[in-house]
Scaffold this motif. Structure first.
Motif, PDB file in Angstrom:
ATOM      1  N   THR A  52     -12.240   2.873  -1.077  1.00  0.00           N
ATOM      2  CA  THR A  52     -12.320   4.288  -0.774  1.00  0.00           C
ATOM      3  C   THR A  52     -14.156   4.666  -0.909  1.00  0.00           C
ATOM      4  O   THR A  52     -14.396   5.564  -0.271  1.00  0.00           O
ATOM      5  CB  THR A  52     -11.680   4.901  -1.940  1.00  0.00           C
ATOM      6  OG1 THR A  52     -10.284   4.364  -1.523  1.00  0.00           O
ATOM      7  CG2 THR A  52     -11.559   5.823  -2.324  1.00  0.00           C
ATOM      8  N   CYS A  90      -7.183   0.775   3.829  1.00  0.00           N
ATOM      9  CA  CYS A  90      -7.775  -0.478   2.907  1.00  0.00           C
ATOM     10  C   CYS A  90      -7.051  -1.590   3.331  1.00  0.00           C
ATOM     11  O   CYS A  90      -8.056  -2.876   3.282  1.00  0.00           O
ATOM     12  CB  CYS A  90      -7.994  -0.136   1.545  1.00  0.00           C
ATOM     13  SG  CYS A  90      -7.986   1.294   0.485  1.00  0.00           S
ATOM     14  N   GLY A 117      -7.110   7.513  -2.139  1.00  0.00           N
ATOM     15  CA  GLY A 117      -7.588   6.745  -1.210  1.00  0.00           C
ATOM     16  C   GLY A 117      -8.915   6.349  -0.123  1.00  0.00           C
ATOM     17  O   GLY A 117      -9.932   8.141  -0.102  1.00  0.00           O
ATOM     18  N   ASN A 129      -9.711  -1.742  -3.386  1.00  0.00           N
ATOM     19  CA  ASN A 129      -9.260  -0.658  -3.117  1.00  0.00           C
ATOM     20  C   ASN A 129     -10.216   0.571  -3.095  1.00  0.00           C
ATOM     21  O   ASN A 129     -10.406   1.092  -2.441  1.00  0.00           O
ATOM     22  CB  ASN A 129      -7.587  -0.056  -3.593  1.00  0.00           C
ATOM     23  CG  ASN A 129      -6.310  -1.072  -2.770  1.00  0.00           C
ATOM     24  OD1 ASN A 129      -6.878  -1.344  -1.841  1.00  0.00           O
ATOM     25  ND2 ASN A 129      -5.426  -0.594  -2.891  1.00  0.00           N
ATOM     26  N   THR A 152      -3.393   4.534   0.877  1.00  0.00           N
ATOM     27  CA  THR A 152      -4.588   3.286   0.388  1.00  0.00           C
ATOM     28  C   THR A 152      -4.543   2.748   1.456  1.00  0.00           C
ATOM     29  O   THR A 152      -4.817   1.374   2.292  1.00  0.00           O
ATOM     30  CB  THR A 152      -3.686   2.359  -0.417  1.00  0.00           C
ATOM     31  OG1 THR A 152      -2.461   2.149  -0.602  1.00  0.00           O
ATOM     32  CG2 THR A 152      -4.445   3.095  -1.939  1.00  0.00           C
ATOM     33  N   TYR A 185       0.795  -0.864  -0.289  1.00  0.00           N
ATOM     34  CA  TYR A 185       0.160  -0.135  -0.027  1.00  0.00           C
ATOM     35  C   TYR A 185       1.097   1.418  -0.019  1.00  0.00           C
ATOM     36  O   TYR A 185       2.319   1.503   0.077  1.00  0.00           O
ATOM     37  CB  TYR A 185      -0.858  -0.152   1.424  1.00  0.00           C
ATOM     38  CG  TYR A 185      -2.044  -0.846   1.166  1.00  0.00           C
ATOM     39  CD1 TYR A 185      -2.807  -1.080   0.371  1.00  0.00           C
ATOM     40  CD2 TYR A 185      -1.959  -2.424   1.745  1.00  0.00           C
ATOM     41  CE1 TYR A 185      -4.123  -2.123   0.827  1.00  0.00           C
ATOM     42  CE2 TYR A 185      -2.275  -3.715   2.538  1.00  0.00           C
ATOM     43  CZ  TYR A 185      -3.151  -3.302   1.508  1.00  0.00           C
ATOM     44  OH  TYR A 185      -4.840  -4.688   1.641  1.00  0.00           O
TER      45      TYR A 185
END
Length: 345
Positions: free
Chosen positions: A213, A163, A285, A209, A160, A156
């Motif tokens: 988001t 996530c 993200g 991801n 992100t 990542y």
């Protein structure tokens, strides 16, 4: 005659010594075989890296019997426990003998705990929530989650990394290391994103991801789980048409102020990739660690042709949906009037 007397005294002395040894052995046995706790409740002992033998005794003293603590100290001296203290969270049960409790602490046979990964807005809050249940301090966790190199090792980046966290409750050990904890979170993430969920994400034209988001916006839009599939469908419709998402929570995130009750035109000018009034598509993200309900809503959205939504004027936390801008404008006008009536600025 004197020889017989000497033998008699020798036997007597030997007998007395044996009795003394037996009495002392019984005394020791009574200490280490006695229940270690005073009451009938389970108590937990937390041993960390800074603990010494004296601090271990201090942690045991409040809920151990006097005999139990003395027995523990004797065993500690005999087995050099001061040089072999092992960190961990240890459960002491009401029926537990001193010897059994000592063996658990000395051998590091700790008791796992249930760690809940929460739905939070920032990685600082995530660090605080996790550290409250673990030996790790919040700064160590927070620094790692804001370090690009560390996040890249997990697959990542700092935008992100949220996530990776799947809100759920997991069995872990209190003294788990930072690396072990993050690898466990990565493993749980990969388990969650099974073939079925990955296929559903692909059907929506999203990566896992991207699902998370979008789910993070939905959670900020409503706490009503029943409405989340409707909101998910609306945002997916906009994404597929290349429209701006125009999600107010992303503006709040860009401004760093989730307390805003009313988004004004001046707020919409903030130049941030998280401002979905300014930039098309999804943000870099998530703006929070979303709930499982929001993630499932994105994977299983309601099928409709709505393109707009506005909070209801009754402040119920739900929304009015619209297909056209004209319909949406009417809904927005009613909501703005309700805000004015309540003096919300």
């Amino acid at each position: 005659m004197k020889s017989l007397q000497k033998k008699h005294y020798a036997y007597l002395a030997a007998g007395m010594l044996m009795l003394a040894v037996a009495a002392f052995a019984y005394f020791l046995y009574s200490q280490i075989s006695a229940p270690i706790l005073k009451g009938k409740e389970t108590h937990y002992v937390y041993i960390d890296n800074d603990d010494t033998i004296d601090s271990v005794y201090a942690k045991l003293q409040p809920f151990c019997t006097e005999k139990g603590l003395k027995g523990f100290q004797r065993l500690s001296d005999h087995y050099d426990y001061a040089d072999k203290i092992r960190t961990g969270r240890y459960a002491l049960e009401p029926s537990q003998r001193v010897l059994d409790a000592f063996r658990e602490l000395r051998n590091g046979q700790q008791t796992p705990l249930m760690l809940t990964v929460p739905e939070v807005r920032t990685m600082d809050r995530m660090a605080g929530k996790l550290s409250a249940k673990l030996m790790l301090d919040s700064a160590t966790i927070a620094n790692a989650l804001t370090d690009e190199a560390f996040c890249q090792q997990l697959g990542y980046d700092t935008a992100t990394i949220a996530c990776m966290f799947v809100p759920n409750t997991y069995e872990v050990y209190w003294n788990t290391t930072l690396e072990a904890l993050m690898q466990r979170m990565k493993k749980e993430h990969d388990t969650f994103w099974n073939t079925e969920r990955q296929q559903k994400a692909k059907a929506q034209g999203l990566t896992p991801n991207e699902v998370v988001t979008l789910a993070s916006i939905i959670d900020e839009e409503t706490a009503n789980n029943a409405e989340k599939p409707m909101i998910a469908g609306m945002y997916l419709n906009r994404l597929k048409r290349g429209m701006l998402l125009q999600a107010d929570p992303t503006v709040k995130y860009a401004l760093g102020d989730f307390t805003l009750r009313r988004i004004l035109n001046k707020h919409l000018t903030v130049d941030s990739p998280y401002n979905t009034y300014k930039y098309t598509g999804l943000m870099p993200g998530p703006i929070r660690v979303p709930s499982l309900a929001a993630i499932e809503a994105v994977l299983n959205p309601a099928q409709h042709d709505f393109l707009y939504m506005c909070a209801k004027e009754d402040f119920s936390g739900t929304h009015n949906f619209a297909r056209t801008l004209a319909e949406h404008t009417q809904n927005a006008r009613r909501y703005q009037q309700a805000l004015n009536q309540r003096g919300i600025k």
